[in-house]
Design a protein around this motif. Structure first.
Motif, PDB file in Angstrom:
ATOM      1  N   ALA A 211       0.857  -1.199   0.000  1.00 41.49           N
ATOM      2  CA  ALA A 211       0.000   0.000   0.000  1.00 41.49           C
ATOM      3  C   ALA A 211       0.886   1.240   0.000  1.00 41.49           C
ATOM      4  N   ARG A 212       0.907   1.944  -1.091  1.00 43.33           N
ATOM      5  CA  ARG A 212       1.800   3.103  -1.203  1.00 43.33           C
ATOM      6  C   ARG A 212       1.035   4.387  -0.930  1.00 43.33           C
ATOM      7  N   ALA A 213       1.350   5.021   0.197  1.00 44.87           N
ATOM      8  CA  ALA A 213       0.672   6.278   0.558  1.00 44.87           C
ATOM      9  C   ALA A 213       1.029   7.344  -0.467  1.00 44.87           C
ATOM     10  N   THR A 214       0.030   8.045  -0.965  1.00 41.22           N
ATOM     11  CA  THR A 214       0.288   9.073  -1.972  1.00 41.22           C
ATOM     12  C   THR A 214       0.138  10.474  -1.394  1.00 41.22           C
ATOM     13  N   ARG A 215      -0.796  10.628  -0.437  1.00 44.42           N
ATOM     14  CA  ARG A 215      -0.885  11.930   0.248  1.00 44.42           C
ATOM     15  C   ARG A 215      -1.755  11.804   1.495  1.00 44.42           C
ATOM     16  N   VAL A 233      -5.547   8.971   4.883  1.00 42.43           N
ATOM     17  CA  VAL A 233      -4.424   8.845   3.945  1.00 42.43           C
ATOM     18  C   VAL A 233      -4.950   8.217   2.652  1.00 42.43           C
ATOM     19  N   GLU A 234      -4.527   8.797   1.557  1.00 41.80           N
ATOM     20  CA  GLU A 234      -4.841   8.199   0.257  1.00 41.80           C
ATOM     21  C   GLU A 234      -3.683   7.275  -0.107  1.00 41.80           C
ATOM     22  N   TYR A 235      -3.996   6.080  -0.610  1.00 41.45           N
ATOM     23  CA  TYR A 235      -2.905   5.182  -0.984  1.00 41.45           C
ATOM     24  C   TYR A 235      -3.240   4.364  -2.215  1.00 41.45           C
ATOM     25  N   LEU A 236      -2.196   3.916  -2.870  1.00 42.66           N
ATOM     26  CA  LEU A 236      -2.315   3.091  -4.079  1.00 42.66           C
ATOM     27  C   LEU A 236      -2.045   1.643  -3.698  1.00 42.66           C
ATOM     28  N   SER A 425       7.896  16.751  -8.974  1.00 42.22           N
ATOM     29  CA  SER A 425       6.624  16.723  -9.703  1.00 42.22           C
ATOM     30  C   SER A 425       5.544  16.299  -8.714  1.00 42.22           C
ATOM     31  N   SER A 426       4.289  16.400  -9.150  1.00 43.01           N
ATOM     32  CA  SER A 426       3.204  16.002  -8.249  1.00 43.01           C
ATOM     33  C   SER A 426       2.927  14.502  -8.351  1.00 43.01           C
ATOM     34  N   ASP A 427       3.738  13.789  -9.144  1.00 39.64           N
ATOM     35  CA  ASP A 427       3.547  12.341  -9.290  1.00 39.64           C
ATOM     36  C   ASP A 427       4.077  11.637  -8.037  1.00 39.64           C
ATOM     37  N   PRO A 428       3.209  10.991  -7.262  1.00 40.21           N
ATOM     38  CA  PRO A 428       3.693  10.360  -6.027  1.00 40.21           C
ATOM     39  C   PRO A 428       4.631   9.191  -6.280  1.00 40.21           C
ATOM     40  N   LEU A 429       4.656   8.693  -7.520  1.00 33.67           N
ATOM     41  CA  LEU A 429       5.542   7.556  -7.800  1.00 33.67           C
ATOM     42  C   LEU A 429       6.921   7.994  -8.277  1.00 33.67           C
ATOM     43  N   ALA A 430       7.083   9.301  -8.503  1.00 37.51           N
ATOM     44  CA  ALA A 430       8.400   9.798  -8.943  1.00 37.51           C
ATOM     45  C   ALA A 430       9.312   9.957  -7.722  1.00 37.51           C
ATOM     46  N   ALA A 431      10.566   9.531  -7.863  1.00 35.51           N
ATOM     47  CA  ALA A 431      11.503   9.676  -6.733  1.00 35.51           C
ATOM     48  C   ALA A 431      11.801  11.159  -6.511  1.00 35.51           C
ATOM     49  N   PRO A 432      11.970  11.575  -5.260  1.00 37.13           N
ATOM     50  CA  PRO A 432      12.332  12.974  -5.013  1.00 37.13           C
ATOM     51  C   PRO A 432      13.790  13.242  -5.395  1.00 37.13           C
ATOM     52  N   ALA A 433      14.131  14.531  -5.523  1.00 38.59           N
ATOM     53  CA  ALA A 433      15.536  14.894  -5.787  1.00 38.59           C
ATOM     54  C   ALA A 433      16.262  14.944  -4.446  1.00 38.59           C
ATOM     55  N   ILE A 434      17.322  14.156  -4.335  1.00 37.48           N
ATOM     56  CA  ILE A 434      18.074  14.064  -3.069  1.00 37.48           C
ATOM     57  C   ILE A 434      19.454  14.674  -3.294  1.00 37.48           C
ATOM     58  N   ASP A 435      19.694  15.800  -2.655  1.00 37.02           N
ATOM     59  CA  ASP A 435      20.974  16.483  -2.851  1.00 37.02           C
ATOM     60  C   ASP A 435      21.678  16.621  -1.505  1.00 37.02           C
ATOM     61  N   TYR A 436      22.742  15.861  -1.323  1.00 38.93           N
ATOM     62  CA  TYR A 436      23.472  15.920  -0.038  1.00 38.93           C
ATOM     63  C   TYR A 436      24.290  17.200   0.129  1.00 38.93           C
ATOM     64  N   ARG A 437      24.600  17.858  -0.970  1.00 32.19           N
ATOM     65  CA  ARG A 437      25.623  18.922  -0.992  1.00 32.19           C
ATOM     66  C   ARG A 437      26.912  18.394  -0.330  1.00 32.19           C
ATOM     67  N   LEU A 438      27.215  17.180  -0.689  1.00 28.43           N
ATOM     68  CA  LEU A 438      28.343  16.456  -0.115  1.00 28.43           C
ATOM     69  C   LEU A 438      29.651  17.214  -0.328  1.00 28.43           C
ATOM     70  N   LEU A 439      30.390  17.400   0.751  1.00 27.86           N
ATOM     71  CA  LEU A 439      31.705  18.053   0.732  1.00 27.86           C
ATOM     72  C   LEU A 439      31.642  19.514   0.283  1.00 27.86           C
TER      73      LEU A 439
END
Ligand SMILES: Cc1cc2nc3c(=O)[nH]c(=O)nc-3n(C[C@H](O)[C@H](O)[C@H](O)COP(=O)(O)OP(=O)(O)OC[C@H]3O[C@@H](n4cnc5c(N)ncnc54)[C@H](O)[C@@H]3O)c2cc1C
Length: 562
Positions: A211-215, A233-236, A425-439
């Motif tokens: 069950a994937r929670a979408t919002r 919770v809405e879920y897929l 994007s508003s697509d709940p299945l799209a991965a978010p952008a993860i930026d560590y700003r590493l170093l």
């Protein structure tokens, strides 16, 4: 689980995107832990954005996708940070979250009852007031120890690192044995086996897997204080959208990466990020998804005298079969753990001759100030040094058959870079952008240069010089500080401990939840996972997450007078 078992009138529904895999052998047997990484069925397998200061590399970020979450695929170390680090949670504006306010919850989460024989063999002793004897998670001492452990211990001691026989009672400084979430039958003790299973047949618990929670859904009208009221919770599931209604509360526990994603998809976050994705803003909360912190490591790998066995011997089928037999018969041997059984947490004076300048930082200013103080202190570890009797995974490095290896795992416990996780994007299945700003802050490089030099010095101590026969990584060609920095930029990686993206801090300091873990601007939405940890700790995270969850259950019971 605590709400289910203590309050039969409270109905709890758990939505989990993964499946129930609690008893699959690859997840249960500690020695198979590495096999689960990268399997899409079990691991979300996130990738960071290209990291500018780390040669443009994208960093692989595994996360458990199963009932029990990342506790199903983690490497089972159970550590706790220095008590002063927890005290900072309270000092930063969250009363009750200092060491004294957490220690009962650490205790409530675990059973730790080593025998006298084990204690004396591993030179450990315990302050009983800090350890639990009847909690769900089973914490045990290693059942297999590498032959290198003795010389490594002596080498560390000769460099002034003291043995700590009770490193989880509030002072983690020094060298100690590692502890693991492994039960006395040699099986992984996870949140699924320890918390879910004893309650699985209770009438007031419903678990929906796949069950994937979408919002998160909210009532049309706000409460009398102007706060949003979560209604469910809405879920897929199986390609269809469903709704789970909530009468009392919604608890968001999707972890450091997906908790901010779900908040943003639900309209809680920074206005311009939500607008750009076409998500209607419900609560302006700019802290959501910011303050991403992690632990980062660099490798040091040596070849060793072949009289010291390393984990590579498991590629010999006959030897692997023997280890399997030992494990089956006695739950001992190399498969009874992850072979990493000794580590040290070092404040600056153990491995640096001067305190590097911290310069400009992408960190939240309040947190930066705390870390700056910690860097100068004698009791807050900035480096984890762990022994691994084998070749750590280094891109391009392949262990040669017949040779033995040993690695020193060098991890920065308090990075001065602070990243972000946001939807694109508003697509709940799209991965978010993860930026560590590493170093992005030179000080992290400076600290890791000291770390590599420390490992080299360790290799030349009387006890280890005949064990470590040849440095393989970084290797003899890497000598000057600038060459070491280049090596770090090319090899630095995550220790898989992201935290902080829904930080428990005052709202004006960039906080997302208050000290009751409620999301600002809502009346009944809480976050309960590693994302609430406001500032990183010199410890692997899971024991702290269990304590947070135990405390959250107590807060919820108190708030509702259950
Ligand atoms: C490879 C690896 C090794 C590690 N080793 C150690 C270690 O040795 N010691 C240690 O202390 N820590 C270790 N950690 C870290 C530790 O396991 C985590 O910090 C901890 O489990 C985080 O707990 P959490 O509750 O915040 O999130 P998680 O345990 O990640 O739980 C989040 C849950 O939410 C689910 N979820 C996410 N999005 C959705 C959605 N949209 N709908 C429904 N469900 C969703 C996920 O599937 C998951 O089950 C390791 C981590 C990794 C990846």
């Amino acid at each position: 689980a605590r709400l289910v078992e203590n309050f039969p009138d409270v109905n709890v529904c758990v939505l989990e995107a993964g499946e129930n895999v609690t008893h699959e052998p690859d997840l249960v047997i500690p020695g198979f832990a590495f096999k689960n990484l990268g399997q899409p069925r079990l691991d979300w397998g996130f990738m960071s954005t290209p990291q500018e200061y780390a040669k443009g590399r994208s960093i692989y970020i595994p996360r458990g996708k199963a009932l029990g979450g990342t506790s199903m695929i983690n490497l089972m170390t159970m550590g706790r940070a220095h008590k002063h680090e927890y005290d900072a949670f309270a000092a930063l504006g969250s009363p009750g979250w200092d060491w004294n306010g957490l220690v009962d919850y650490f205790r409530a989460s675990e059973t730790f009852a080593p025998s006298e024989e084990e204690k004396s063999k591993l030179n450990v002793a315990f302050n009983k007031t800090a350890h639990g004897t009847s909690g769900p998670i089973q914490r045990t001492l290693p059942q297999w120890i590498s032959d290198v452990q003795g010389p490594f211990t002596q080498g560390m001691q000769s460099l002034g690192v003291a043995w700590n026989n009770d490193a989880t009672s509030g002072n983690n400084v020094g060298l100690c044995t590692s502890y693991h979430s492994i039960d006395s039958h040699g099986a992984r003790s996870s949140s699924a086996s320890a918390y879910y299973e004893p309650n699985e047949h209770k009438a007031n618990l419903t678990v929906v897997t796949g069950a994937r929670a979408t919002r998160i859904l909210f009532d049309e009208s706000k409460d009398s204080s102007g706060n949003l009221v979560a209604s469910g919770v809405e879920y897929l599931k199986d390609g269809e959208l469903h709704t789970a209604s909530a009468q009392l509360e919604v608890l968001l526990c999707a972890g450091t990466i997906q908790t901010p994603q779900i908040l943003e998809l639900s309209g809680i976050g920074e206005k311009k990020i939500l607008e750009a994705c076409g998500v209607a803003l419900k609560v302006e909360l700019p802290g959501v998804g910011n303050n991403l912190q992690d632990h980062f490591w660099s490798p040091f790998v040596t070849e060793t005298d072949t009289k010291y066995e390393s984990v590579e011997i498991m590629s010999d089928p006959a030897r692997a079969a023997r280890e399997w037999k030992i494990y089956e018969e006695s739950k001992k041997g190399m498969l009874s753990g992850t072979c990493s059984t000794l580590y040290a947490f070092l404040p600056k004076n153990n491995f640096m001759d001067s305190v590097p300048k911290t310069g400009h930082s992408s960190m939240n200013p309040s947190l930066h100030a705390v870390q700056k103080e910690w860097l100068a202190a004698d009791d807050i570890p900035f480096l984890e040094v762990a022994l691994f009797p084998g070749c750590l995974p280094v891109p391009g490095l392949k262990p040669e058959p017949g040779k033995s290896y040993c690695s020193v795992f060098l991890a920065l416990t308090h990075s001065f870079s602070s990243g972000s996780i946001h939807i694109t994007s508003s697509d709940p299945l799209a991965a978010p952008a993860i930026d560590y700003r590493l170093l992005d802050n030179e000080v992290d490089l400076d600290i890791l240069v000291h770390a590599i030099k420390f490992a080299r010095k360790l290799g030349t101590t009387t006890s280890l010089s005949s064990v470590f026969t040849q440095e393989i990584v970084p290797g003899p060609s890497v000598q000057t500080d600038e060459e070491i920095k280049e090596f770090i930029r090319s090899s630095i990686d995550t220790v898989f401990h992201p935290i902080g993206t829904a930080a428990m801090l005052p709202r004006e300091k960039g906080g997302v939840v208050n000290s009751s873990l409620k999301v600002y601007g809502t009346s009944n939405l809480r976050v309960v996972d590693a994302s609430i940890i406001p500032i990183h700790l010199s410890a692997h995270v899971q024991a702290t997450v269990y304590a947070i969850a135990e405390k959250a259950a107590a807060i919820i019971a108190h708030d509702h007078q259950l």
